[in-house]
Design a protein around this motif. Sequence first.
Motif, PDB file in Angstrom:
ATOM      1  N   ALA A 118       0.494  -1.372  -0.225  1.00  0.00           N
ATOM      2  CA  ALA A 118       0.039  -0.018   0.004  1.00  0.00           C
ATOM      3  C   ALA A 118       1.078   1.184   0.250  1.00  0.00           C
ATOM      4  CB  ALA A 118      -1.257  -0.059   0.738  1.00  0.00           C
ATOM      5  N   ALA A 119       1.985   0.992   0.865  1.00  0.00           N
ATOM      6  CA  ALA A 119       3.025   2.315   0.509  1.00  0.00           C
ATOM      7  C   ALA A 119       3.072   3.030  -0.423  1.00  0.00           C
ATOM      8  CB  ALA A 119       3.863   2.127   2.019  1.00  0.00           C
ATOM      9  N   THR A 120       3.530   1.516  -0.993  1.00  0.00           N
ATOM     10  CA  THR A 120       5.052   1.445  -2.288  1.00  0.00           C
ATOM     11  C   THR A 120       3.631   1.885  -3.368  1.00  0.00           C
ATOM     12  OG1 THR A 120       5.695  -0.331  -1.347  1.00  0.00           O
ATOM     13  CG2 THR A 120       5.607   0.503  -4.024  1.00  0.00           C
ATOM     14  N   LEU A 121       2.275   1.658  -3.808  1.00  0.00           N
ATOM     15  CA  LEU A 121       1.540   2.348  -4.289  1.00  0.00           C
ATOM     16  C   LEU A 121       0.807   3.495  -4.318  1.00  0.00           C
ATOM     17  CD1 LEU A 121      -1.569  -0.448  -4.369  1.00  0.00           C
ATOM     18  CD2 LEU A 121      -0.950   0.277  -6.629  1.00  0.00           C
ATOM     19  N   PHE A 122       1.012   4.241  -2.897  1.00  0.00           N
ATOM     20  CA  PHE A 122       1.016   5.660  -2.742  1.00  0.00           C
ATOM     21  C   PHE A 122       2.209   6.624  -3.743  1.00  0.00           C
ATOM     22  CE2 PHE A 122       1.497   9.260  -0.381  1.00  0.00           C
ATOM     23  CZ  PHE A 122       0.171   9.935  -0.844  1.00  0.00           C
ATOM     24  N   LYS A 123       3.735   5.956  -3.377  1.00  0.00           N
ATOM     25  CA  LYS A 123       4.387   6.803  -3.747  1.00  0.00           C
ATOM     26  C   LYS A 123       4.663   6.555  -5.228  1.00  0.00           C
ATOM     27  CE  LYS A 123       7.163   5.398   0.239  1.00  0.00           C
ATOM     28  NZ  LYS A 123       8.307   4.725   0.675  1.00  0.00           N
ATOM     29  N   LEU A 124       4.356   4.809  -5.940  1.00  0.00           N
ATOM     30  CA  LEU A 124       3.729   5.329  -7.379  1.00  0.00           C
ATOM     31  C   LEU A 124       3.101   6.212  -7.633  1.00  0.00           C
ATOM     32  CD1 LEU A 124       4.643   3.733  -9.786  1.00  0.00           C
ATOM     33  CD2 LEU A 124       2.708   1.026  -9.325  1.00  0.00           C
ATOM     34  N   GLY A 125       2.292   6.383  -7.185  1.00  0.00           N
ATOM     35  CA  GLY A 125       0.755   7.348  -7.806  1.00  0.00           C
ATOM     36  C   GLY A 125       1.900   8.195  -7.544  1.00  0.00           C
ATOM     37  N   LEU A 126       2.164   9.300  -6.585  1.00  0.00           N
ATOM     38  CA  LEU A 126       2.270  10.532  -7.016  1.00  0.00           C
ATOM     39  C   LEU A 126       4.036  10.229  -7.227  1.00  0.00           C
ATOM     40  CD1 LEU A 126       3.010  10.444  -3.177  1.00  0.00           C
ATOM     41  CD2 LEU A 126       1.661  11.653  -3.870  1.00  0.00           C
ATOM     42  N   SER A 127       5.108   9.980  -7.783  1.00  0.00           N
ATOM     43  CA  SER A 127       5.693   9.385  -8.902  1.00  0.00           C
ATOM     44  C   SER A 127       5.125  10.012 -10.645  1.00  0.00           C
ATOM     45  CB  SER A 127       6.250   8.478  -8.726  1.00  0.00           C
ATOM     46  OG  SER A 127       7.229   8.063  -8.067  1.00  0.00           O
ATOM     47  N   TYR A 128       4.029   9.352 -10.910  1.00  0.00           N
ATOM     48  CA  TYR A 128       3.748   8.999 -11.984  1.00  0.00           C
ATOM     49  C   TYR A 128       2.290  10.393 -11.991  1.00  0.00           C
ATOM     50  CZ  TYR A 128       3.081   3.699 -13.338  1.00  0.00           C
ATOM     51  OH  TYR A 128       3.688   3.159 -13.466  1.00  0.00           O
ATOM     52  N   GLY A 129       2.602  10.907 -10.861  1.00  0.00           N
ATOM     53  CA  GLY A 129       1.282  12.148 -11.517  1.00  0.00           C
ATOM     54  C   GLY A 129       2.521  13.500 -11.090  1.00  0.00           C
ATOM     55  N   HIS A 130       3.725  13.441 -10.929  1.00  0.00           N
ATOM     56  CA  HIS A 130       4.533  14.374 -11.118  1.00  0.00           C
ATOM     57  C   HIS A 130       4.808  14.471 -12.376  1.00  0.00           C
ATOM     58  CE1 HIS A 130       4.761  15.962  -7.391  1.00  0.00           C
ATOM     59  NE2 HIS A 130       5.353  15.074  -6.093  1.00  0.00           N
ATOM     60  N   SER A 131       5.325  12.529 -12.638  1.00  0.00           N
ATOM     61  CA  SER A 131       5.822  12.817 -14.282  1.00  0.00           C
ATOM     62  C   SER A 131       4.735  13.423 -15.241  1.00  0.00           C
ATOM     63  CB  SER A 131       6.921  11.122 -13.939  1.00  0.00           C
ATOM     64  OG  SER A 131       5.837  10.719 -14.296  1.00  0.00           O
ATOM     65  N   GLY A 132       3.853  13.787 -15.056  1.00  0.00           N
ATOM     66  CA  GLY A 132       3.249  14.563 -15.776  1.00  0.00           C
ATOM     67  C   GLY A 132       1.979  12.956 -16.935  1.00  0.00           C
TER      68      GLY A 132
END
Length: 346
Positions: A118-132
């Motif tokens: 779950a923690a990794t999915l949260f970080k993954l979502g943020l990374s996708y968001g920051h990378s457009g």
Amino acid sequence: MSSLSQKTKQWIVAGVGLGAVTGVAIFLWRQSKRRRLLRVETDLEVVDSWDEADLAKMKIAEDQASRELDYEHQAVVLENMALFYTRRGKHEDAALALKTLLNVQEKVYQTSVCKERAATLFKLGLSYGHSGQPLLAVAAFERLVELETRLGVVFHQAYQPLAAIYIEMGQYAKAQELYETALAEGAGELGYAARKYLDGLAVCLLEQGVELDRARDLFEQARDMAAELPAELGGPVEYAMALIHLARFHSKTEDMATAATLLDDAVKTLKGATGRSHPDLPGTLSDLARIKLALGDYDGAEAALVECKETLELGGLANVDDIARTQMSIDNVRREKANAVRAPLI
């Protein structure tokens, strides 16, 4: 302790493959009846000191761990790689590392339903968001909500970033539903964080042109909460942002005088907190100029634009296009002022 964990511990002590990572990550193991849990704590100051050579060592270590099916060690290295990329703004690379980490964690914990994923999915979502990559971010956060539901979590950490992405995509009804749900489920538990949900919900209502009285009340509640936020938690900047959002409400509802007053206060607050370094300061000054021009305050509009240009110039060549556009706006305001002075009274 299993031989696998013992080997991982030996690698950390000896520094095999990780180079500068040695002594940075602290690995704590404990045996449970269902699975072995692994927690990683990383010193951000040390991560920030790593260079490309350290990254190369991490890649070698990750590949070696993968080939040897040492999933615990592979997970550790991937998490450090993702952090390395994130701290340097390389969000696409971070997303790739986190995506691989998700699969590895399932092997480490022998289940797809665990708080670590779950923690990794949260970080993954943020990374996708920051990378457009908003669609991938939405998919990651929606997976997170589903996973947390299976874990028995009531209030989902993905609500805020997921709703923010929906707003960016213009899907205000979806964002509104998330904010409404979050405020209902997190009532009494959100603390200062509630202001972001109040503000987000107000934006959704404003953009849809519905419940405008409620939207104003929500913006004002968010502003009042931001005013009480301690300085160490970014209080002044959060307060300035709340003023800007409230000003936008009054601008859209054609109360320009109130909007101008709020933006004046926001500019003063931002400058008091950050000097002229805050990235939202130029845009706020530009908005202030637009509103002052609508009020017929040519001198005020020109002064705001001149300050906007000076602020942009502090950023050097990176802002050259914005500087040129701002100068054009200054020239236009001066022409409008001259025409207004020459216009005959009727």
